[in-house]
Design a protein around this motif. Structure first.
Motif, short mmCIF file in Angstrom:
data_model
loop_
_atom_site.label_atom_id
_atom_site.label_comp_id
_atom_site.label_asym_id
_atom_site.label_seq_id
_atom_site.Cartn_x
_atom_site.Cartn_y
_atom_site.Cartn_z
N HIS A 144 -6.79 -19.05 -5.88
CA HIS A 144 -6.18 -18.81 -4.58
C HIS A 144 -5.10 -17.74 -4.66
CE1 HIS A 144 -8.50 -22.00 -2.84
NE2 HIS A 144 -8.04 -22.87 -3.73
N THR A 145 -4.33 -17.77 -5.73
CA THR A 145 -3.30 -16.75 -5.92
C THR A 145 -3.93 -15.38 -6.06
OG1 THR A 145 -1.88 -18.36 -7.01
CG2 THR A 145 -1.38 -16.03 -7.38
N LEU A 146 -4.98 -15.29 -6.85
CA LEU A 146 -5.64 -14.00 -7.07
C LEU A 146 -6.22 -13.45 -5.76
CD1 LEU A 146 -6.49 -11.85 -9.10
CD2 LEU A 146 -8.58 -13.15 -9.48
N ILE A 147 -6.88 -14.29 -5.00
CA ILE A 147 -7.45 -13.84 -3.71
C ILE A 147 -6.34 -13.37 -2.77
CG2 ILE A 147 -8.65 -14.62 -1.63
CD1 ILE A 147 -10.31 -16.48 -3.52
N ALA A 148 -5.26 -14.13 -2.68
CA ALA A 148 -4.15 -13.75 -1.80
C ALA A 148 -3.50 -12.45 -2.27
CB ALA A 148 -3.13 -14.86 -1.74
N ALA A 149 -3.29 -12.32 -3.57
CA ALA A 149 -2.63 -11.12 -4.09
C ALA A 149 -3.50 -9.88 -3.93
CB ALA A 149 -2.26 -11.34 -5.56
N LEU A 150 -4.78 -9.99 -4.21
CA LEU A 150 -5.66 -8.83 -4.02
C LEU A 150 -5.82 -8.48 -2.54
CD1 LEU A 150 -8.39 -9.47 -6.75
CD2 LEU A 150 -6.52 -7.80 -6.78
N SER A 151 -5.79 -9.48 -1.68
CA SER A 151 -5.80 -9.20 -0.23
C SER A 151 -4.54 -8.46 0.18
CB SER A 151 -5.90 -10.51 0.56
OG SER A 151 -7.11 -11.16 0.30
N ALA A 152 -3.41 -8.83 -0.40
CA ALA A 152 -2.15 -8.13 -0.12
C ALA A 152 -2.21 -6.70 -0.63
CB ALA A 152 -0.98 -8.87 -0.76
N ASP A 153 -2.79 -6.47 -1.80
CA ASP A 153 -2.94 -5.11 -2.33
C ASP A 153 -3.83 -4.26 -1.42
OD1 ASP A 153 -1.30 -5.56 -4.52
OD2 ASP A 153 -2.97 -6.15 -5.82
N PHE A 154 -4.92 -4.85 -0.94
CA PHE A 154 -5.83 -4.14 -0.05
C PHE A 154 -5.13 -3.80 1.28
CE2 PHE A 154 -9.10 -4.30 3.32
CZ PHE A 154 -9.89 -3.22 2.91
N THR A 155 -4.40 -4.77 1.80
CA THR A 155 -3.64 -4.55 3.03
C THR A 155 -2.59 -3.46 2.83
OG1 THR A 155 -3.99 -6.85 3.67
CG2 THR A 155 -2.19 -5.67 4.77
N ALA A 156 -1.92 -3.47 1.68
CA ALA A 156 -0.91 -2.45 1.39
C ALA A 156 -1.54 -1.06 1.34
CB ALA A 156 -0.22 -2.77 0.07
N ALA A 157 -2.74 -0.94 0.81
CA ALA A 157 -3.41 0.36 0.77
C ALA A 157 -3.68 0.87 2.19
CB ALA A 157 -4.71 0.26 -0.02
N ILE A 158 -4.17 0.00 3.04
CA ILE A 158 -4.43 0.40 4.43
C ILE A 158 -3.12 0.75 5.14
CG2 ILE A 158 -5.23 -0.45 6.69
CD1 ILE A 158 -7.30 -2.13 5.07
N MET A 159 -2.12 -0.09 4.95
CA MET A 159 -0.83 0.16 5.62
C MET A 159 -0.13 1.40 5.08
SD MET A 159 -0.73 -1.94 8.00
CE MET A 159 0.90 -1.50 8.56
N ALA A 160 -0.36 1.74 3.82
CA ALA A 160 0.23 2.97 3.27
C ALA A 160 -0.32 4.18 4.02
CB ALA A 160 -0.06 3.08 1.78
N VAL A 161 -1.62 4.21 4.25
CA VAL A 161 -2.24 5.32 4.99
C VAL A 161 -1.70 5.35 6.42
CG1 VAL A 161 -4.41 6.25 5.88
CG2 VAL A 161 -4.32 5.31 3.56
N LEU A 162 -1.68 4.20 7.07
CA LEU A 162 -1.22 4.15 8.47
C LEU A 162 0.27 4.51 8.58
CD1 LEU A 162 -3.06 0.96 9.75
CD2 LEU A 162 -3.60 3.35 10.25
N THR A 163 1.06 4.04 7.64
CA THR A 163 2.50 4.34 7.66
C THR A 163 2.74 5.83 7.55
OG1 THR A 163 3.05 2.20 6.71
CG2 THR A 163 4.70 3.95 6.47
N VAL A 164 2.08 6.46 6.59
CA VAL A 164 2.28 7.91 6.42
C VAL A 164 1.75 8.66 7.63
CG1 VAL A 164 1.62 9.90 5.02
CG2 VAL A 164 2.31 7.78 3.91
N ARG A 165 0.59 8.26 8.13
CA ARG A 165 -0.01 8.97 9.27
C ARG A 165 0.83 8.81 10.52
NH1 ARG A 165 -5.73 8.22 8.93
NH2 ARG A 165 -5.64 10.15 7.76
N LEU A 166 1.33 7.62 10.79
CA LEU A 166 2.02 7.37 12.06
C LEU A 166 3.53 7.60 11.99
CD1 LEU A 166 0.15 4.10 13.09
CD2 LEU A 166 -0.29 6.43 13.90
N LEU A 167 4.15 7.30 10.89
CA LEU A 167 5.60 7.37 10.80
C LEU A 167 6.13 8.60 10.06
CD1 LEU A 167 6.45 3.62 10.07
CD2 LEU A 167 6.43 4.81 12.28
N LEU A 168 5.37 9.09 9.15
CA LEU A 168 5.84 10.21 8.33
C LEU A 168 5.11 11.51 8.65
CD1 LEU A 168 6.20 8.37 4.90
CD2 LEU A 168 7.96 8.81 6.61
#
Length: 170
Positions: A144-168
């Motif tokens: 469960h920890t591994l699934i949650a942590a890898l989901s967080a990493d995947f979400t962070a990758a998507i949010m990194a793109v969106l953050t740079v595109r929209l805010l930076l």
């Protein structure tokens, strides 16, 4: 800033004297505990390092990048960070080397460089953290920890793109 550590150490020593703590005994007890903790997690770390090196040497990472890149390109995800997205949960040092390569190839102020910077600051070396922390307290069931942590990493990758595109203004 150069005085921070001496001031911190002096504060600890003064606080110890005020609280009447046997400082040297406390220090040696902490060092002893640290050595036992190191001995406890060392096999886990060695296994993780061997696994990371085998993964790199096998070419599996390159194969995954080749499979994922067409999909990410169609979604507007910079293909230059795909290797970093895959390696970051496994190896902090390897992903930092990739980050340096991204800066060299694309530039730190490019869209790809900015996304890689946000990604580096918002993700964790998931497998290392799980191996060290769970290994230190003998937790074996990590699903469960591994699934949650890898989901967080995947979400962070998507949010990194969106953050740079929209805010930076990427």
């Amino acid at each position: 800033m150069d005085l921070f550590m001496p001031i911190f150490i002096a504060t600890v020593v003064i606080f110890g004297f005020v609280k009447k703590v046997e400082l040297f005994d406390a220090f040696t007890a902490g060092a002893k505990d640290g050595i036992f903790t190191l001995l406890k997690i060392a096999p886990t770390l060695v296994g993780l390092i061997v696994a990371v090196n085998m993964l790199k040497a096998s070419g599996l990472t390159d194969m995954l990048v080749g499979l994922i890149t067409p999909i990410t390109d169609s979604l507007g995800f910079p293909s230059g960070i795909v290797p970093m997205v895959l390696l970051r949960p496994i190896s902090g040092g390897g992903s930092t080397a990739l980050l340096t390569g991204i800066y060299r190839d694309f530039g730190p102020d490019s869209f790809t460089g900015k996304v890689a910077s946000v990604l580096a600051g918002s993700t964790e070396t998931t497998f290392y953290a799980i191996a060290v922390y769970f290994g230190a307290v003998n937790i074996k069931k990590i699903r469960h920890t591994l699934i949650a942590a890898l989901s967080a990493d995947f979400t962070a990758a998507i949010m990194a793109v969106l953050t740079v595109r929209l805010l930076l203004n990427g």
